[in-house]
Design a protein around this motif. Structure first.
Motif: not given
Ligand code: GTP
Ligand code: MG
Length: 329
Positions: A52, A56, A81, A189, A192-193, A245
């Motif tokens: 999570p 993604k 999710p 992904n 940047d962190l 991303a």
């Molecule tokens: N620093 C950073 N944050 C990111 C990046 N990509 C996504 N995020 C942030 O990470 C958080 C989660 O992103 P989502 O794309 O919703 O992640 P997910 O894996 O789909 O989350 P779930 O579907 O809930 O499991 C959001 O606040 C995004 O803006 C990235 O490359 N760098």
């Protein structure tokens, strides 16, 4: 039938209606499925999974745009999710996906997970068939890797992307969930962190260990005829790619890796193997469900209660009770 014909001509409203029928497993979908199925089998199905919050949905959205740049049409199935921890991300998903919604070459559908993992696999497979028949070139399926569901999703797609992100002991999570076993492409992904290199190294070593499991898994599959994903031999090296991303960095290499994997599958005969395995999986999913429904229909509430009572009173084991039901068919 009119609805199906319209969907085959990429009518968005008709597609949406069929997806709703598929999601509710409506009887109407049964009729539609025979025609839809005849027209499916061309779409390239890509699973995007991972823990999570690894990004993604963001990645899926950007990847869709990267495929649009090649003039390919893209359908996105986002399996909501089920974890309450990431429930807050749902709204975010919708907003993020909205940037894609002006484009006729993109269709986004969220599927509600209904608790039962088998249920997700079945409705997701049916939704993918609708998109496939409607002529979408690329079908992206996003699911949260929570232990078991991703293995089922792997059986539904040609290529699996596993998304990781630095920190929070994701490495350990990944190994625990056995999620690496199904990865064709690994994406780190949020590059940047801080801690990217550490994550990369951890994944590299975890990956080598888990690969062995994957092979062992494979031989199990052959003898039992079960539905775990096909795992090819060493011919495919799983690339580990970094992305940000959020700012659209590193997406083109991911797209190219996906296309290379497709070429690899096609050139080595694995594509048709995967198709066969997927169809068998889908059949088994439906068979399981139909058997169960049939059993429920054949037994009144009182009969069912009586059987359950025997179970609760430990007069018969769940194993034997189930066997008895099948034998009395
Ligand atoms: N620093 C950073 N944050 C990111 C990046 N990509 C996504 N995020 C942030 O990470 C958080 C989660 O992103 P989502 O794309 O919703 O992640 P997910 O894996 O789909 O989350 P779930 O579907 O809930 O499991 C959001 O606040 C995004 O803006 C990235 O490359 N760098
Ligand atoms: Mg998401």
């Amino acid at each position: 039938v009119d609805l199906v014909q319209k969907a085959l001509n990429n009518d968005r409203l008709a597609i949406a209606k069929l997806l709703t029928l598929a999601e509710s497993q409506d009887a109407g979908f049964l009729h539609a499925s025979s025609i839809l199925f005849q027209h499916s089998g061309k779409g390239f199905r890509i699973g995007i999974t991972g823990a999570p919050g690894t990004g993604k949905s963001t990645l899926t959205a950007k990847l869709a745009l990267a495929f649009r740049a090649l003039d390919k049409t893209v359908a996105i199935i986002a399996v909501d999710p089920s974890s309450p921890f990431s429930g807050g991300a749902l709204l975010g998903d919708r907003i993020r996906m909205r940037e894609l919604s002006g484009d006729k070459g993109i269709f986004i559908r969220s599927m509600a997970s209904r608790g039962a993992l088998g249920g997700i696999a079945r409705t997701t497979a049916d939704a993918a068939m609708v998109f496939d028949a409607a002529g979408f070139d690329i079908i992206l399926i996003e699911t949260v890797g929570a232990g078991q569901s991703e293995v089922e999703i792997a059986a539904l797609v040609h290529t699996v992307l596993v998304v990781e992100s630095p920190g929070l002991g994701d490495e350990i999570q990944a190994i625990k969930a056995g999620i690496l076993e199904i990865a064709d492409i690994l994406v780190i992904n949020k590059a940047d962190l801080p801690g990217v290199l550490r994550t990369e190294n951890a994944l590299m070593s975890a990956f080598h260990t888990s690969k062995k499991h994957a092979f062992r898994h494979h031989s199990d599959v052959e003898t039992t005829g079960s539905h775990a994903p096909v795992k090819e031999d060493e011919g495919w090296q799983v690339p580990i790619l970094r992305t940000i991303a959020l700012s659209n960095e590193g997406l083109i290499p991911v797209r190219e890796a996906i296309l290379s994997h497709q070429t690899y599958l096609l050139e080595n005969g694995y594509w048709s193997e995967k198709e066969k395995q997927r169809l068998r999986f889908e059949f088994e999913e439906h068979l399981r469900e139909l058997f169960f429904q049939h059993w429920q229909q054949m037994h009144s509430e009182a009969e069912q209660a009586d059987l359950m009572r025997q179970l609760y009173e430990r007069k018969i084991s769940p194993q034997h009770l189930a066997l008895k039901q099948v034998e009395s068919e």
